[in-house]
Design an enzyme around this catalytic site. Sequence first.
Site, short mmCIF file in Angstrom:
data_model
loop_
_atom_site.label_atom_id
_atom_site.label_comp_id
_atom_site.label_asym_id
_atom_site.label_seq_id
_atom_site.Cartn_x
_atom_site.Cartn_y
_atom_site.Cartn_z
N GLU A 220 0.84 -1.21 0.00
CA GLU A 220 0.00 0.00 0.00
C GLU A 220 0.88 1.26 0.00
O GLU A 220 0.76 2.13 0.86
CB GLU A 220 -0.97 -0.02 1.18
CG GLU A 220 -1.92 -1.20 1.10
CD GLU A 220 -3.12 -1.13 2.04
OE1 GLU A 220 -3.19 -0.22 2.89
OE2 GLU A 220 -4.01 -2.00 1.91
N GLU A 362 -4.86 -8.86 -0.14
CA GLU A 362 -5.61 -8.50 1.07
C GLU A 362 -7.08 -8.41 0.68
O GLU A 362 -7.46 -7.56 -0.12
CB GLU A 362 -5.14 -7.17 1.67
CG GLU A 362 -3.80 -7.28 2.37
CD GLU A 362 -3.43 -6.03 3.17
OE1 GLU A 362 -4.34 -5.32 3.66
OE2 GLU A 362 -2.21 -5.77 3.28
O1 AHR Z 1 -4.84 -6.15 7.04
C1 AHR Z 1 -4.75 -5.01 7.83
C2 AHR Z 1 -4.11 -3.85 7.10
O2 AHR Z 1 -4.93 -3.44 6.05
C3 AHR Z 1 -2.79 -4.09 6.44
O3 AHR Z 1 -1.73 -3.99 7.33
C4 AHR Z 1 -2.71 -3.01 5.42
O4 AHR Z 1 -1.93 -3.35 4.31
C5 AHR Z 1 -4.16 -2.77 5.05
O5 AHR Z 1 -4.48 -1.44 5.05
#
Ligand code: AHR
Length: 558
Positions: A220, A362
């Site tokens: 990110e 994610e």
């Molecule tokens: O999964 C939790 C968080 O969500 C992670 O650390 C981040 O990459 C995302 O914003």
Amino acid sequence: MNGCVIMSDKCALCKAAAKGDGMRKLFSIVAAVIAATSASSSPPQATPISVSIAADRAGPKINRDIFGQFAENLGTGIYGGVWVGEGSTIPNVRGLRTDVLTALRALKVPSVRWPGGCFADEYHWRDGIGPRAKRAVTVNGSWGNALEKNDFGTDEFFDFIQQIGSEAYISVNMGSGSVKEAADWMAYMTADPGTTAGAERAANGHRDPHKVKFLGIGNESWSCGGAYRSEYYVDEMKRYARFVRNLNLKQQGTDNPTGGSVAGSNPMQRIAVGPGSPGTDYTEAVMRAWKGHDWSWSIEGLSLHNYTWVSWPPSYASTGFGEREYATLIKDTLKMEDMIRIHSAVMDKYDPEKKVPLVIDEWGVWLAKLPGSRDGFLHQQNSIRDAIIASINLNMFTRHADRVRMTAIAQMVNVLQAMILTDGPKMVLTPTYHLFKMYVPFQDATRLPITFDAGIYRFGDVSVPRIDAIAARAADGKLWIALTNIDANAPAQIDAQLQGIWARTASGTVLTADRVDAVNTYDKPDSVVPRQIAARVSNGRISLTLPPRSVTVLSVTE
Ligand code: AHR
């Protein structure tokens, strides 16, 4: 369309109105289509839903990496959830809790992404190697300012994935680290023990180089990873892609006696940061750079993050909710389809041969923290609704299996949409765990074309498809069907016809519960568990009734 949404490989899950600023226009068109469709009459619920499977026509492979998981140094995801330490009274193998290892082994987890997430961009690997008593004690600034004793470091991570039979997805620190730090870490993990870096690893008990199958170049980077402009990210990404070398020669294949850089059978894949919204800025920048890359660098994956949370900050409860919350979160999940389509279209422009996979590393349901749990620990319960949402997501991934070849659910234990919850010595398997176990046969299976009338499930002004389904042929030749009945109230009768084969039996397991918010607890761990189900098979056709709010996975014999 008779009030139904036709589902097929070409027209996948209906694009229920999704949130997302940049794509508001597209989504409102989609919402209008849904609304128009909803206005017409749905078929009576008792009418069997025809499902047609082209059992003799193979689609793309459903890469088993689609079933990957994410375990971040966050809350009790690692400490307490996976790692308890050798001196713990909780049974463990070299500090890793035995009950969790046993449960995870059954899921055949293809890869584990670690150490983050946002945490990766403040993780300094040297803090977590060597004798534990001498390791740095730091603060996890990303997640609740928890004390990070670094007991679970690189070698503990590899011990963990080896014990569950998985592979490593390492995210290197691009936010507060450097190319040199990342390259040194990779050397520590993968170099021959004859090198200084490899000798240090050997001195820490691991003579053989570790295998890093996936390398995340940042996380990110448009936000917690450094808030970089896409152009800046791309320039940095090229340096990491060039110099953060995997030195495990067996894996890379560069130990070829004739020299040269012949790829091994399973070389490391470098995954660049991609989008976290419908905006295509990062996707464009990374893919444009990839198209123009020379011999000196490349990437083998583009990351995409997308959560089910309706709006930020996440406020939906993980327990004690009703049908409105159920329907709303299902609808929000469907925006994954738009995310995949939007970003795949950009990727297709630069990479029509689909060489670069879209890696959704994610995804999952992000809900309000459980009352009484610590801020920043992202601790939530997990209900039958969440398992249904997992099935909808996994089905979408399989429908895009030609581009989506890897994903990681967030996260593995105790954090967000977890497989497993722990509290001291107690452990409970969540409905999402059971769903993942039911889907194991789809790992590396070949997708089969399937069409069906999805119908519509409505709650108030929320409309979503009522049924979802996928079919595949496993590597051993067995045929598998997954059927999700999203409807919170009505059962669904299925009448499935398989072209090209003559079905003889169909049986498997169904996951359901008496309420949409049903969860497993330490006291009642078996409220939501799979039970056996057998379908009627007559003249080669399969018929069965799906309970409301359920997922069924059937294996068919011919
Ligand atoms: O999964 C939790 C968080 O969500 C992670 O650390 C981040 O990459 C995302 O914003």
